[in-house]
Design a protein around this motif. Structure first.
Motif, PDB file in Angstrom:
ATOM      1  N   UNK A  44      64.810  60.755  -5.487  1.00  0.00           N
ATOM      2  CA  UNK A  44      64.148  61.378  -6.630  1.00  0.00           C
ATOM      3  C   UNK A  44      65.038  62.454  -7.243  1.00  0.00           C
ATOM      4  N   UNK A  45      65.549  63.339  -6.383  1.00  0.00           N
ATOM      5  CA  UNK A  45      66.394  64.422  -6.892  1.00  0.00           C
ATOM      6  C   UNK A  45      67.677  63.866  -7.500  1.00  0.00           C
ATOM      7  N   UNK A  46      68.232  62.823  -6.871  1.00  0.00           N
ATOM      8  CA  UNK A  46      69.448  62.228  -7.408  1.00  0.00           C
ATOM      9  C   UNK A  46      69.226  61.584  -8.763  1.00  0.00           C
ATOM     10  N   UNK A  47      68.113  60.853  -8.890  1.00  0.00           N
ATOM     11  CA  UNK A  47      67.841  60.138 -10.132  1.00  0.00           C
ATOM     12  C   UNK A  47      67.463  61.086 -11.267  1.00  0.00           C
ATOM     13  N   UNK A  48      66.684  62.115 -10.947  1.00  0.00           N
ATOM     14  CA  UNK A  48      66.236  63.013 -12.010  1.00  0.00           C
ATOM     15  C   UNK A  48      67.288  64.062 -12.355  1.00  0.00           C
ATOM     16  N   UNK A  49      68.444  64.001 -11.662  1.00  0.00           N
ATOM     17  CA  UNK A  49      69.484  64.994 -11.912  1.00  0.00           C
ATOM     18  C   UNK A  49      69.867  65.082 -13.376  1.00  0.00           C
ATOM     19  N   UNK A  50      70.072  63.935 -13.993  1.00  0.00           N
ATOM     20  CA  UNK A  50      70.462  63.927 -15.401  1.00  0.00           C
ATOM     21  C   UNK A  50      69.310  64.392 -16.290  1.00  0.00           C
ATOM     22  N   UNK A  51      68.078  64.055 -15.894  1.00  0.00           N
ATOM     23  CA  UNK A  51      66.903  64.474 -16.655  1.00  0.00           C
ATOM     24  C   UNK A  51      66.757  65.991 -16.636  1.00  0.00           C
ATOM     25  N   UNK A  52      67.024  66.602 -15.478  1.00  0.00           N
ATOM     26  CA  UNK A  52      66.866  68.050 -15.345  1.00  0.00           C
ATOM     27  C   UNK A  52      67.897  68.829 -16.149  1.00  0.00           C
ATOM     28  N   UNK A  62      75.436  70.911 -14.141  1.00  0.00           N
ATOM     29  CA  UNK A  62      75.819  69.947 -13.097  1.00  0.00           C
ATOM     30  C   UNK A  62      75.851  70.624 -11.728  1.00  0.00           C
ATOM     31  N   UNK A  63      76.366  71.851 -11.699  1.00  0.00           N
ATOM     32  CA  UNK A  63      76.429  72.573 -10.422  1.00  0.00           C
ATOM     33  C   UNK A  63      75.032  72.839  -9.887  1.00  0.00           C
ATOM     34  N   UNK A  64      74.110  73.242 -10.753  1.00  0.00           N
ATOM     35  CA  UNK A  64      72.743  73.534 -10.308  1.00  0.00           C
ATOM     36  C   UNK A  64      72.040  72.277  -9.807  1.00  0.00           C
ATOM     37  N   UNK A  65      72.279  71.160 -10.474  1.00  0.00           N
ATOM     38  CA  UNK A  65      71.713  69.893 -10.004  1.00  0.00           C
ATOM     39  C   UNK A  65      72.245  69.577  -8.608  1.00  0.00           C
ATOM     40  N   UNK A  66      73.554  69.740  -8.415  1.00  0.00           N
ATOM     41  CA  UNK A  66      74.140  69.508  -7.103  1.00  0.00           C
ATOM     42  C   UNK A  66      73.598  70.479  -6.067  1.00  0.00           C
ATOM     43  N   UNK A 417      77.560  68.207   5.263  1.00  0.00           N
ATOM     44  CA  UNK A 417      76.596  67.817   4.265  1.00  0.00           C
ATOM     45  C   UNK A 417      76.175  68.876   3.276  1.00  0.00           C
ATOM     46  N   UNK A 418      75.893  70.074   3.764  1.00  0.00           N
ATOM     47  CA  UNK A 418      75.307  71.093   2.890  1.00  0.00           C
ATOM     48  C   UNK A 418      76.225  71.464   1.733  1.00  0.00           C
ATOM     49  N   UNK A 419      77.534  71.466   1.978  1.00  0.00           N
ATOM     50  CA  UNK A 419      78.460  71.850   0.904  1.00  0.00           C
ATOM     51  C   UNK A 419      78.830  70.665   0.014  1.00  0.00           C
ATOM     52  N   UNK A 420      78.603  69.451   0.507  1.00  0.00           N
ATOM     53  CA  UNK A 420      79.073  68.267  -0.210  1.00  0.00           C
ATOM     54  C   UNK A 420      78.465  68.101  -1.602  1.00  0.00           C
ATOM     55  N   UNK A 421      77.130  68.217  -1.766  1.00  0.00           N
ATOM     56  CA  UNK A 421      76.578  68.020  -3.112  1.00  0.00           C
ATOM     57  C   UNK A 421      77.124  69.014  -4.135  1.00  0.00           C
ATOM     58  N   UNK A 422      77.237  70.291  -3.729  1.00  0.00           N
ATOM     59  CA  UNK A 422      77.758  71.299  -4.660  1.00  0.00           C
ATOM     60  C   UNK A 422      79.214  71.018  -5.005  1.00  0.00           C
ATOM     61  N   UNK A 423      80.014  70.665  -3.987  1.00  0.00           N
ATOM     62  CA  UNK A 423      81.428  70.376  -4.212  1.00  0.00           C
ATOM     63  C   UNK A 423      81.589  69.193  -5.150  1.00  0.00           C
ATOM     64  N   UNK A 424      80.865  68.117  -4.883  1.00  0.00           N
ATOM     65  CA  UNK A 424      80.984  66.932  -5.731  1.00  0.00           C
ATOM     66  C   UNK A 424      80.396  67.180  -7.116  1.00  0.00           C
ATOM     67  N   UNK A 425      79.352  68.023  -7.182  1.00  0.00           N
ATOM     68  CA  UNK A 425      78.823  68.378  -8.484  1.00  0.00           C
ATOM     69  C   UNK A 425      79.876  69.063  -9.332  1.00  0.00           C
ATOM     70  N   UNK A 426      80.661  69.960  -8.696  1.00  0.00           N
ATOM     71  CA  UNK A 426      81.735  70.651  -9.413  1.00  0.00           C
ATOM     72  C   UNK A 426      82.858  69.681  -9.787  1.00  0.00           C
ATOM     73  N   UNK A 427      83.199  68.758  -8.883  1.00  0.00           N
ATOM     74  CA  UNK A 427      84.252  67.781  -9.160  1.00  0.00           C
ATOM     75  C   UNK A 427      83.860  66.880 -10.328  1.00  0.00           C
ATOM     76  N   UNK A 428      82.601  66.462 -10.335  1.00  0.00           N
ATOM     77  CA  UNK A 428      82.119  65.624 -11.439  1.00  0.00           C
ATOM     78  C   UNK A 428      82.113  66.417 -12.737  1.00  0.00           C
ATOM     79  N   UNK A 429      81.692  67.688 -12.647  1.00  0.00           N
ATOM     80  CA  UNK A 429      81.644  68.532 -13.829  1.00  0.00           C
ATOM     81  C   UNK A 429      83.005  68.728 -14.479  1.00  0.00           C
TER      82      UNK A 429
END
Length: 481
Positions: A44-52, A62-66, A417-429
């Motif tokens: 849910x959180x992954x899919x609604x990321x773009x919506x948010x 993008x960072x906040x979504x991650x 795990x805990x740092x991975x979403x934020x790190x990848x969010x920044x990389x994608x951004x």
């Protein structure tokens, strides 16, 4: 406390020799729902990321979504540690009711959040419940499932995480469609689905017994004996099979409580190789999954231009591959053995991820071929990730099982795990494929190294009683035959 008298019992072996029955299926469904709920939440959180990110909703970066994924995992880590202590002290059943209730509260609150801060806090509370579920549920399942099928059942249950993903993906095609629901309503409704499912399961769990193994090591022999007898009668009636009396016995001195010092001394001093193994397996799979899946929607949306209401179409096959990996490969973990299959799935998935990352960097992938590549990678990675939870739940003594699961889940998730979403969010951004490729290489390396560690430090636990894999702390003198 005063020393309790010595107990001579065959209760664990009576549970292990039971034939598979509808009663075991009830255990799997009512306890295994945890993984489905977690899969649903992450999806849910992954899919609604773009919506948010839309100004019409919460207008997140993008960072906040991650970071929402990171907040959820932080809660899961804290919940695993806190509730695991209570699980080992007060019992499996009491805690798997409390932890599921915590999850429901956090999920309902997430649906009514109004900004980034509130949503992050509510995701943390949801994570508290899920983290507590992991330690309470995995210990209870292993203690109730017969040894000969423990590996396959554990992997299949852990793989059911992807049923939640499939439900979330299918759900998103409807509730995130602006033609059906307003954009600021659909993502809120998604959270209510998980809460509703959890509440229904909460009612079913009332009918499950306490773990007889847990009762036994806490000196409550009469209760353990009564529960095992009831289970045997149900299984006998359901299968029509007569049950042979096992020839093995344990001799123990019960203890009321086990402290964190006992956990640390046992895990890191008595079983240092198993500790290293558990850390690598948990950290490797945690980084891989949390990095990829919490930012899945961002990758599809930013690099491939997939609309938010169509992302579920791409996640659906990805989830199916992840579900069937543990289901189809699981029996091999009980036949070919833990060391062979765990090392194979980790190393192979790491190598495939590195290759796919390179193709992404070259720009030769489309949304479709990227999804196909991920389906293949995670068919093997899913079995490997599930085996990490199986490993840490069966290679340490019964009295500290919940806390051991929590310690490795917490450390592994914290590191990997805990740092991975934020790190990848920044990389994608950053919008640069080369940066994301470096992230893929890191995830691939962690998986491959974990597979090598399994080769050297893995435990041959297949088809063995939990008490034979790791001698209980309650002064087991011998296993008689």
């Amino acid at each position: 406390m005063a020393e309790q008298k010595r107990i001579h019992t065959n209760i664990p072996f009576r549970l292990d020799r039971l034939p598979w029955s509808p009663w075991h299926i009830l255990v799997v469904i009512s306890l295994g729902i945890t993984w489905i709920l977690d899969g649903l939440e992450v999806t849910i959180v992954g899919i609604i990321g773009d919506v948010l990110r839309s100004p019409v909703t919460l207008g997140l970066s993008c960072f906040e979504v991650g970071f929402l994924g990171t907040a959820y995992l932080i809660g899961a880590v804290v919940g695993a540690i806190f509730f695991s202590y209570l699980t080992d002290r007060y019992g499996r059943k009491r805690l798997f009711m409390i932890t599921l209730g915590t999850y429901i509260a956090g999920t309902v609150a997430s649906a009514i959040s109004w900004n980034f801060i509130s949503l992050a806090i509510f995701r943390t509370i949801t994570g508290l419940g899920i983290g507590g579920e992991y330690s309470a549920i995995n210990s209870a399942i292993d203690e109730l499932i017969p040894a000969r099928v423990r590996g396959w059942v554990d992997l299949a249950i852990n793989g059911s995480w992807w049923i939640g993903t499939i439900v979330g993906s299918a759900l998103s095609l409807y509730i995130l469609n602006p033609a059906v629901f307003p954009i600021n309503l659909g993502w809120r409704l998604a959270f209510f689905v998980g809460a509703s499912l959890a509440f229904a399961v909460l009612l079913i769990r009332r009918y499950l017994p306490e773990s007889p193994r847990w009762l036994l090591v806490h000196g409550r022999v009469d209760e353990a004996e009564e529960i095992v007898t009831q289970i045997e009668n149900k299984v006998r009636d359901q299968t029509g099979k007569e049950l042979e009396e096992p020839q093995k016995f344990l001799v123990i001195h019960p203890r009321d409580t086990i402290g964190f010092s006992d956990v640390i001394n046992t895990v890191f001093k008595k079983y240092p190789k198993r500790a290293i193994l558990g850390l690598w397996l948990m950290a490797g799979q945690a980084f891989l999954y949390n990095a990829i899946f919490f930012t899945y929607a961002l990758i599809l949306g930013k690099f491939y231009g997939v609309p938010a209401d169509q992302i579920g179409l791409y996640i659906f096959p990805f989830a199916i591959g992840n579900f069937f990996g543990p289901l189809l490969l699981g029996k091999l973990f009980d036949t070919l053995g833990r060391k062979t299959m765990i090392s194979l799935t980790y190393i192979l998935s790491g190598a495939l991820l590195a290759f796919t990352g390179y193709l992404f960097y070259l720009g030769v992938l489309s949304a479709l071929t990227q999804t196909i590549a991920w389906v293949v990678i995670f068919f093997f990675a899913s079995a490997g990730a599930s085996s990490a939870y199986l490993t840490v739940s069966e290679v340490f003594p019964l009295e500290i099982r919940a806390m051991a699961i929590a310690v490795f889940y917490a450390i592994g998730t914290g590191i990997g795990g805990a740092i991975a979403p934020s790190v990848f969010g920044a990389l994608i951004g950053s919008g640069l494929p080369i940066n994301l490729f470096y992230g893929y290489l890191l995830g691939a390396s962690l998986m491959a190294i974990a597979g090598v560690v399994e080769i050297f430090y893995g435990v041959n636990a297949e088809r063995k009683s939990l008490e034979e894999v790791a001698r209980p702390l309650t002064e087991v003198e011998k296993i008689e035959e």
